[in-house]
Design a protein around this motif. Structure first.
Motif, PDB file in Angstrom:
ATOM      1  N   GLY A 173     -12.285 -22.879  -7.530  1.00 33.84           N
ATOM      2  CA  GLY A 173     -13.106 -23.459  -8.570  1.00 33.84           C
ATOM      3  C   GLY A 173     -14.490 -23.898  -8.131  1.00 33.84           C
ATOM      4  N   ARG A 174     -14.898 -25.082  -8.640  1.00 33.35           N
ATOM      5  CA  ARG A 174     -16.243 -25.581  -8.394  1.00 33.35           C
ATOM      6  C   ARG A 174     -16.475 -25.833  -6.907  1.00 33.35           C
ATOM      7  N   ASP A 175     -15.474 -26.341  -6.210  1.00 38.11           N
ATOM      8  CA  ASP A 175     -15.637 -26.601  -4.781  1.00 38.11           C
ATOM      9  C   ASP A 175     -16.006 -25.323  -4.033  1.00 38.11           C
ATOM     10  N   LEU A 176     -15.343 -24.222  -4.394  1.00 33.07           N
ATOM     11  CA  LEU A 176     -15.620 -22.951  -3.720  1.00 33.07           C
ATOM     12  C   LEU A 176     -17.012 -22.450  -4.070  1.00 33.07           C
ATOM     13  N   ARG A 177     -17.378 -22.490  -5.358  1.00 33.84           N
ATOM     14  CA  ARG A 177     -18.701 -22.001  -5.752  1.00 33.84           C
ATOM     15  C   ARG A 177     -19.817 -22.815  -5.096  1.00 33.84           C
ATOM     16  N   THR A 178     -19.604 -24.126  -5.021  1.00 31.10           N
ATOM     17  CA  THR A 178     -20.596 -24.988  -4.376  1.00 31.10           C
ATOM     18  C   THR A 178     -20.708 -24.670  -2.899  1.00 31.10           C
ATOM     19  N   ARG A 179     -19.567 -24.492  -2.257  1.00 25.41           N
ATOM     20  CA  ARG A 179     -19.574 -24.196  -0.822  1.00 25.41           C
ATOM     21  C   ARG A 179     -20.242 -22.856  -0.539  1.00 25.41           C
ATOM     22  N   VAL A 180     -19.957 -21.845  -1.339  1.00 19.25           N
ATOM     23  CA  VAL A 180     -20.573 -20.529  -1.147  1.00 19.25           C
ATOM     24  C   VAL A 180     -22.078 -20.620  -1.328  1.00 19.25           C
ATOM     25  N   GLY A 181     -22.526 -21.355  -2.341  1.00 21.01           N
ATOM     26  CA  GLY A 181     -23.965 -21.523  -2.539  1.00 21.01           C
ATOM     27  C   GLY A 181     -24.629 -22.214  -1.364  1.00 21.01           C
ATOM     28  N   GLU A 182     -23.963 -23.235  -0.821  1.00 23.71           N
ATOM     29  CA  GLU A 182     -24.497 -23.941   0.347  1.00 23.71           C
ATOM     30  C   GLU A 182     -24.665 -22.989   1.530  1.00 23.71           C
ATOM     31  N   LEU A 183     -23.653 -22.175   1.776  1.00 24.21           N
ATOM     32  CA  LEU A 183     -23.690 -21.276   2.927  1.00 24.21           C
ATOM     33  C   LEU A 183     -24.717 -20.170   2.756  1.00 24.21           C
ATOM     34  N   LEU A 219     -29.361 -16.255   3.071  1.00 30.23           N
ATOM     35  CA  LEU A 219     -28.798 -15.060   2.442  1.00 30.23           C
ATOM     36  C   LEU A 219     -28.840 -15.137   0.916  1.00 30.23           C
ATOM     37  N   ALA A 220     -29.412 -16.201   0.378  1.00 30.90           N
ATOM     38  CA  ALA A 220     -29.396 -16.383  -1.076  1.00 30.90           C
ATOM     39  C   ALA A 220     -30.099 -15.232  -1.796  1.00 30.90           C
ATOM     40  N   GLY A 221     -31.191 -14.747  -1.228  1.00 32.13           N
ATOM     41  CA  GLY A 221     -31.922 -13.659  -1.867  1.00 32.13           C
ATOM     42  C   GLY A 221     -31.198 -12.338  -1.847  1.00 32.13           C
ATOM     43  N   ALA A 222     -30.219 -12.210  -0.963  1.00 29.83           N
ATOM     44  CA  ALA A 222     -29.443 -10.970  -0.860  1.00 29.83           C
ATOM     45  C   ALA A 222     -27.984 -11.182  -1.246  1.00 29.83           C
ATOM     46  N   ALA A 223     -27.689 -12.308  -1.884  1.00 33.17           N
ATOM     47  CA  ALA A 223     -26.302 -12.693  -2.148  1.00 33.17           C
ATOM     48  C   ALA A 223     -25.532 -11.675  -2.961  1.00 33.17           C
ATOM     49  N   ASP A 224     -26.214 -10.961  -3.866  1.00 33.86           N
ATOM     50  CA  ASP A 224     -25.516 -10.046  -4.764  1.00 33.86           C
ATOM     51  C   ASP A 224     -25.786  -8.580  -4.445  1.00 33.86           C
ATOM     52  N   ARG A 225     -26.199  -8.342  -3.208  1.00 44.03           N
ATOM     53  CA  ARG A 225     -26.361  -6.972  -2.707  1.00 44.03           C
ATOM     54  C   ARG A 225     -25.170  -6.583  -1.846  1.00 44.03           C
ATOM     55  N   PRO A 226     -24.767  -5.306  -1.864  1.00 48.16           N
ATOM     56  CA  PRO A 226     -23.674  -4.871  -0.980  1.00 48.16           C
ATOM     57  C   PRO A 226     -24.034  -5.084   0.488  1.00 48.16           C
ATOM     58  N   VAL A 227     -23.069  -5.513   1.258  1.00 40.19           N
ATOM     59  CA  VAL A 227     -23.290  -5.841   2.665  1.00 40.19           C
ATOM     60  C   VAL A 227     -23.691  -4.610   3.478  1.00 40.19           C
ATOM     61  N   LYS A 228     -23.307  -3.428   3.017  1.00 40.45           N
ATOM     62  CA  LYS A 228     -23.616  -2.217   3.780  1.00 40.45           C
ATOM     63  C   LYS A 228     -25.117  -2.019   3.965  1.00 40.45           C
ATOM     64  N   GLY A 229     -25.940  -2.639   3.113  1.00 36.95           N
ATOM     65  CA  GLY A 229     -27.380  -2.507   3.238  1.00 36.95           C
ATOM     66  C   GLY A 229     -28.028  -3.606   4.060  1.00 36.95           C
ATOM     67  N   PHE A 230     -27.226  -4.491   4.632  1.00 35.57           N
ATOM     68  CA  PHE A 230     -27.763  -5.613   5.405  1.00 35.57           C
ATOM     69  C   PHE A 230     -28.205  -5.165   6.793  1.00 35.57           C
TER      70      PHE A 230
END
Length: 315
Positions: free
Chosen positions: A108-118, A124-135
């Protein structure tokens, strides 16, 4: 102690002794480094302490939990960043982190908050919704560390976390590891092939070879145990090792020969150089280059393992 291992033994078929009575202890909040050549037993130690392998004998506990009796408790208390990336290359960074959190029971919210923090923390926020293969390699490695932190572990295992990174990405990772240990108080076990990394990041380190701990201490204490200066001489041709040792033995001490590189110690390295060069000329092994330096971890490694670090990690 946050990590304790006593007399660990591990043998792989056909009789390869990976660990031969290895023992280490790591204090809470400490960054502890394992330093050694390929095949020294570093990765096997990490596998055992993270419950991915079982020791043939010996005992160990992590975060207060006995490995043999409570492996599930150990898994929930640790984060692991392996040498190879564990991220799904077809999924996005965000989805990788969300899945990792759910596997550890974060919801839930705890997970979404933690993921946003990390995502913010590891840039990585600017690339958060890109496939990792392009990293890039640095981005993937930052994601790997973030994955190991989703569930807020108390002990983090980093198995060669900067291997293959360019200098800029490596420096950024060093800064993040220092912050994890400093501001968050994580206990970190770090394996590395980089001497500068071990020198800069670790509170204490152990030099390991052939499945055994050869020496343990702070980087400064280990370097300080080598009295005087290091004298390194690159010889211009082949040498008669016995003759060379005999020739310079009256000028310097702790002589080691590695190919055409001769290393020794002297109370005053600069003052010893003329005598060393003259002795080598008389022995028919003139020098091509000579350097004098204060003791380094490379010198400590050479003293205990008997070969240069660069050679040891290539094996």
């Amino acid at each position: 102690m946050h990590v304790e291992a006593h007399d660990l033994v591990k043998t792989y078929p056909p009789g390869v002794r990976a660990l031969d009575g290895l023992s280490i202890t790591i204090e809470p909040g400490e960054v502890f480094g394992l330093l050694g050549p390929n095949g020294a037993g570093k990765s096997t130690t990490v596998k055992i302490l993270t419950t991915l392998a079982r020791a043939d004998s010996g005992t160990a506990s992590v975060a207060g939990h006995d490995l043999a009796r409570h492996p599930d408790r150990v898994r929930r208390a640790i984060g692991v960043v392996a040498q190879n990336s564990g991220a799904d290359p077809l999924a996005t960074a965000r989805d990788n982190l969300l899945l990792q959190g759910r596997l550890y029971g974060v919801r839930g919210r705890d997970l979404r908050t933690r993921v946003g923090e990390l995502l913010d923390r590891f840039d990585l926020a600017g690339a958060a919704d890109r496939p990792v293969k392009g990293f890039s390699g640095g981005m993937r490695r930052r994601l790997d560390v973030a994955l190991g932190l989703v569930h807020r572990p108390v002990v983090l295992f980093l198995d060669e976390p900067t291997n293959g990174l360019d200098p800029e990405a490596r420096s950024a990772m060093w800064a993040e590891i220092s912050r994890l240990a400093g501001s968050e108080g994580l206990t970190i076990l770090l394996t590395t092939h980089y001497l500068e990394e071990a020198d800069r990041l670790t509170d204490r380190l152990a030099i390991v070879d052939e499945g055994k701990v050869l020496v343990t201490g702070t980087a400064d204490a280990l370097k300080g145990s080598l009295r005087g200066d290091a004298v390194h001489v690159e010889l211009s041709g082949d040498l008669d090792e016995a003759l060379v040792r005999q020739a310079i033995g009256a000028v310097v001490r702790d002589v080691t020969v590695d190919g055409r590189v001769l290393s020794a110690r002297a109370d005053d390295g600069a003052a010893a150089v003329p005598g060393v060069l003259a002795a080598l000329d008389r022995a028919g092994s003139p020098a091509a280059a000579v350097t004098v330096a204060r003791p380094s971890l490379d010198d400590v490694y050479l003293r205990h393992v008997g070969r240069r670090f660069a050679e040891g990690v290539a094996r």
